[in-house]
Design a protein around this motif. Structure first.
Motif, PDB file in Angstrom:
ATOM      1  N   MET A 101      37.206  16.080  77.702  1.00  0.00           N
ATOM      2  CA  MET A 101      36.389  17.256  77.405  1.00  0.00           C
ATOM      3  C   MET A 101      36.964  18.813  78.542  1.00  0.00           C
ATOM      4  O   MET A 101      35.573  19.188  78.656  1.00  0.00           O
ATOM      5  N   ASN A 102      37.823  18.563  79.262  1.00  0.00           N
ATOM      6  CA  ASN A 102      38.066  20.265  80.254  1.00  0.00           C
ATOM      7  C   ASN A 102      37.085  20.238  81.024  1.00  0.00           C
ATOM      8  O   ASN A 102      36.980  20.714  81.573  1.00  0.00           O
TER       9      ASN A 102
ATOM     10  N   GLN B 128      34.225  14.652  68.877  1.00  0.00           N
ATOM     11  CA  GLN B 128      33.330  15.672  69.911  1.00  0.00           C
ATOM     12  C   GLN B 128      32.312  16.032  68.242  1.00  0.00           C
ATOM     13  O   GLN B 128      31.352  16.417  68.331  1.00  0.00           O
ATOM     14  N   ASP B 129      33.287  16.003  67.166  1.00  0.00           N
ATOM     15  CA  ASP B 129      33.019  16.364  65.815  1.00  0.00           C
ATOM     16  C   ASP B 129      31.465  15.467  65.955  1.00  0.00           C
ATOM     17  O   ASP B 129      30.704  16.218  64.706  1.00  0.00           O
TER      18      ASP B 129
ATOM     19  N   LYS C 164      42.325   4.231  81.151  1.00  0.00           N
ATOM     20  CA  LYS C 164      42.440   5.444  81.116  1.00  0.00           C
ATOM     21  C   LYS C 164      41.402   5.978  80.594  1.00  0.00           C
ATOM     22  O   LYS C 164      40.647   8.264  80.498  1.00  0.00           O
ATOM     23  N   CYS C 165      41.098   6.030  79.232  1.00  0.00           N
ATOM     24  CA  CYS C 165      40.498   6.853  78.308  1.00  0.00           C
ATOM     25  C   CYS C 165      38.965   6.069  78.376  1.00  0.00           C
ATOM     26  O   CYS C 165      37.605   6.727  77.380  1.00  0.00           O
ATOM     27  N   CYS C 166      38.204   5.044  79.662  1.00  0.00           N
ATOM     28  CA  CYS C 166      37.006   5.164  78.845  1.00  0.00           C
ATOM     29  C   CYS C 166      36.441   4.955  80.433  1.00  0.00           C
ATOM     30  O   CYS C 166      35.705   3.784  81.019  1.00  0.00           O
ATOM     31  N   GLN C 167      36.180   6.000  80.896  1.00  0.00           N
ATOM     32  CA  GLN C 167      35.398   6.637  82.232  1.00  0.00           C
ATOM     33  C   GLN C 167      34.243   6.451  81.856  1.00  0.00           C
ATOM     34  O   GLN C 167      33.576   6.099  81.215  1.00  0.00           O
TER      35      GLN C 167
ATOM     36  N   ARG D  99      38.559  13.630  72.478  1.00  0.00           N
ATOM     37  CA  ARG D  99      37.422  14.006  73.792  1.00  0.00           C
ATOM     38  C   ARG D  99      38.958  14.363  74.676  1.00  0.00           C
ATOM     39  O   ARG D  99      39.083  15.099  76.194  1.00  0.00           O
ATOM     40  N   ILE D 100      40.236  13.443  74.527  1.00  0.00           N
ATOM     41  CA  ILE D 100      41.132  13.420  75.371  1.00  0.00           C
ATOM     42  C   ILE D 100      41.933  14.099  75.091  1.00  0.00           C
ATOM     43  O   ILE D 100      42.821  14.218  74.279  1.00  0.00           O
TER      44      ILE D 100
END
Length: 792
Positions: free
Chosen positions: A539-540, A596-597, A585-588, A297-298
């Protein structure tokens, strides 16, 4: 530094036994009595203890005996308590990391302590489900979560949640008084974990003698429940006229929905992201999600942009015509490119706007050394810029009045938020509805926010081919603090844009981010050497600027040269975005840590539970001519062994081979993150000292006086053990950590306090299991102390 264990050791013992051998450097610890204690909240499992009982170090000096760890009887005088609950809601693999709506303290305590001082003498923390009443809950139906409070408690209906179902990564808790106010910081501060929450004394307070707010942040994370949070007698955290509690937890949902949140089967893994497989711990008793792996997702990306100056000179100039032309070409249309040698012009790269072709420039490279400035320091240049996307936007201004053109689908609302990367930034936004009506708003996080007083004047609104184009003007400066002020110097403005599928503002149909680059339209400007800007997107939907962790060199930190703890000449992986595998930074807030899938596998089942705190308190008696005050106020201090990295990565030289790593820090007494620093002081006296580190890799942390060679505090992490019950039971879960603090004082069983000066040299070490890679690790020292010049 790395120690390898081979041969017979590897064949005959597991890592936990190996850690036990390493921990022989520490002599025992003081355990509390195993019998239940009235009103103590977290009973059972790994016992409360301290790390520096009599005999724990070779030259221990203090008062003989056993320290009483019961919160109700460990200090002189009557002790009471009250409970506060902060609500949390998550789905599987989701992160909850935000500030809850403030929670009002029990009315009888607010009334009782109005104009008086409460002293917090200790506290406990747990995570519980609660089926009883929620008096005065501040949770807003369908909105922000809050919580409630009880005096003395409302524990009926509480049931603890095992830490393998919900994991506390860290927390902040504030008690605030009637003279305190919350505010939002413009940029995060690290205390040591990042937060935008600020608490300060309001203007014209009712008193200035005693603290108006206090914070609690020792032993946050997986150790938060069975790490002892008591203070020595005669000390505490003072608070005048307490009124509210504020909590900002970071929780990670690791709950396998085949079981209820209160079930205690032990950790039974649910599906995991691919990033967490093969590089994380291979133990069976905790979820790799607690280390915040960066899933697919990142998205990591970078842009290269040049700074544009209309005054001063370039700190890093472009050195040749070709690079100058390339830099300007990325910004606008280039009509011509010329090299000159003219000492009256600024040196380096210049862009000269065309008088006939919009957004077109002549490139001039001045090859001589020159002292000339880039434009005028007093005149504001005319600026303009455009951004094409979901909403087409053009902004131009003359320093006084801005002209704004927005285009979007007719019949549906569209809008632009300025100076923002996500809605969580609460930006100023201009919204055009499906009929062309214009409103200005201050957006909320995933919410429409509030309407602002209008500062725009509509010039025109036309529809061609199903596209509505609205032209408006407004002052360049902000009308209020919530309006946006447009820049008066060239450069980039971050934007968020969205379109809806209804005429009125509602949930968006599509959204994205972008950048508006404002360029000078009438005056020449210098173009400086390009700077690489790195970004991480989720995820944009949300984009954050990657500000590189400041990986300091030795002696302060190992992160730059020996960052993985193995002794190899390597920077830590967290020092650069492209090698960053996991962490904060990947854990907000609201992020999912699975891929994603895997979305179809996430059940639509939301866990609701509470982070519960029990505060133990006494009434404060001020000093008189004949007697001292009842308590001295404790101040916080905190520093990171890993310096400014905050959440580093632990790696091994040979993956899967049993090994122990070490990182170290060297600093002085004035550099240990002292808070509430007085105008003058000579020494500090720590009364509570404790490290913070993560399961399952943490083994031990040490704090040394490097001048005397004395070890001041030596803490070995404790984990669930069979002698305290089942390893799946609450407070005794396998491989989840408890961290006993060092406590100093003059009570039986306590060590005499050390005194540290501003220039006392300190060395700190962390030892950890790096048999496997671990992400998002922390190595902190924190605690409470007094200054020699404290007034109370």
């Amino acid at each position: 530094y790395q120690r390898r264990v081979r041969g017979a050791v590897q064949q005959t013992m597991g890592f936990r036994q190996l850690a036990g051998i390493v921990a022989l450097m520490m002599v025992g610890a003081a355990l509390c009595a195993p019998t239940p204690e009235p009103h103590v909240m977290n009973q059972g499992g790994v016992p409360y203890q301290i790390s520096n009982p009599p005999g724990s170090t070779p030259h221990w000096v203090g008062t003989a005996g056993d320290y009483n760890i019961n919160f109700n009887t460990n200090v002189a005088g009557n002790v009471e308590h009250f409970d506060v609950y902060g609500e949390v809601q998550t789905k599987y693999s989701q992160v909850y990391w935000t500030r809850n709506t403030p929670i009002n303290l029990p009315p009888q305590l607010v009334e009782r302590f109005k104009g008086k001082v409460m002293v917090i003498t200790g506290y406990e923390v747990d995570q519980v489900t609660h089926t009883g009443p929620q008096p005065g809950s501040t949770t807003q139906p369908g909105g922000a979560l809050g919580g409630f409070s009880c005096y003395p408690d409302c524990s009926d209906g509480d049931q603890s949640v095992p830490i393998y179902n919900a994991y506390n990564h860290h927390y902040f808790g504030w008690l605030t008084g009637e003279d305190a106010e919350l505010y939002e910081r413009e940029t995060p501060v690290h205390l040591p974990n990042p937060t935008l929450t600020g608490v300060r004394t309001r203007t014209n307070p009712s008193q200035t003698e005693y603290p108006t707010n206090i914070v609690f942040k020792e032993n946050p994370g997986g150790e938060f429940r069975k790490s002892y949070h008591g203070y020595p007698s005669g000390y505490g955290q003072l608070l005048h006229s307490p009124t509210q509690w504020v909590v900002e937890p970071m929780q990670i949902d690791t709950h396998n929905r085949n079981y209820t949140i209160n079930d205690t089967p032990g950790f039974i893994p649910d599906f995991l992201p691919r990033q967490s497989q093969n590089i994380m711990t291979e133990k069976d008793s905790l979820s790799p999600l607690i280390e915040c792996p960066c899933s697919d997702r990142i998205w990591k990306h970078s842009t290269t942009t040049s700074s544009i100056l209309t005054n001063s000179t370039c700190p890093l100039p472009i050195s040749n015509l070709a690079d100058c032309t390339a830099a300007v070409t990325k910004l606008a249309t280039v009509l011509s490119s010329t090299q000159v040698s003219n000492s009256s012009l600024p040196a380096g790269c210049l862009m000269v706007p065309s008088s006939t072709a919009p957004r077109s420039y002549a490139v001039v490279f001045n090859a001589v050394t020159s002292e000339a400035s880039c434009g005028s320091a007093t005149e504001k240049p005319d600026l303009a810029g455009s951004q094409i996307g979901l909403v087409n936007l053009t902004v131009s201004h003359d320093g006084t009045t801005a002209r704004i053109t927005m285009s979007g689908p007719d019949g549906a609302w569209y809008g632009v938020g300025f100076n923002a990367e996500t809605m969580a930034d609460a930006p100023y936004a201009i919204i055009v509805d499906g009929k062309g009506a214009i409103t200005e708003r201050k957006l909320g996080e995933h919410a429409p926010g509030s309407i602002l007083a209008s500062s725009v004047t509509e010039v025109s609104s036309t529809v061609v081919g199903g596209i509505r184009t609205t032209v408006m003007t407004r002052p360049v400066g902000p009308a209020t603090k919530d309006h946006y002020g447009f820049p008066t110097t060239p450069g980039d403005v971050n934007l968020i844009t969205a379109v809806g599928n209804t005429p009125e503002l509602a949930y968006h149909k599509s959204r994205t981010g972008g950048t508006l680059t404002l360029l000078p339209t009438t005056a020449s400007a210098c173009v400086c050497a390009p700077v690489v800007q790195e970004y991480m997107s989720y995820m944009n939907q949300s984009t954050t600027h990657w500000s590189n962790y400041d990986c300091l060199d030795e002696p302060r930190s190992d992160m730059l040269r020996h960052g993985d703890g193995t002794g190899r000449n390597l920077s830590n992986s967290a020092c650069a975005m492209n090698s960053y595998h996991g962490g904060l930074k990947c854990c907000q807030h609201t992020f999912f840590l699975t891929d994603q899938d895997q979305d179809p596998l996430i059940r639509n089942e939301t866990d609701t539970y509470f982070l519960k705190w029990r505060y133990y308190f006494q009434e404060y008696t001020p000093a008189t001519a004949g007697s001292p005050a009842s308590h001295r106020h404790l101040h916080h201090w905190v520093f990171l062994i890993d310096a400014n990295v905050n959440d580093y990565e632990e790696d091994s030289a040979d993956y899967g081979e049993a090994s122990i790593g070490r990182i170290s820090a060297h600093l002085t007494g004035k550099d240990i993150g002292l808070e509430d620093t007085p105008a003058s002081w000579r020494t500090i006296t720590p009364l509570v000292m404790t490290p913070h580190c993560h399961a399952p890799s943490c083994i031990r942390e040490e704090f040394w006086n490097a001048d005397t060679g004395e070890i001041i505090c030596n803490v070995t992490a404790r984990y669930g053990e069979g002698r305290y019950g089942g390893l799946n039971e609450v407070f005794n879960e396998a491989d989840y950590v408890a961290i006993p603090p060092c406590i100093f004082g003059d009570q039986p069983g306590l060590q005499t306090p050390f005194i540290l000066g501003a220039n006392t040299n300190i060395t700190a070490h962390k030892y950890f299991n790096n048999t496997y890679r671990h992400l998002g690790q922390m190595a902190q020292w924190t605690g409470l102390m007094v200054y020699d010049t404290d007034p109370y």
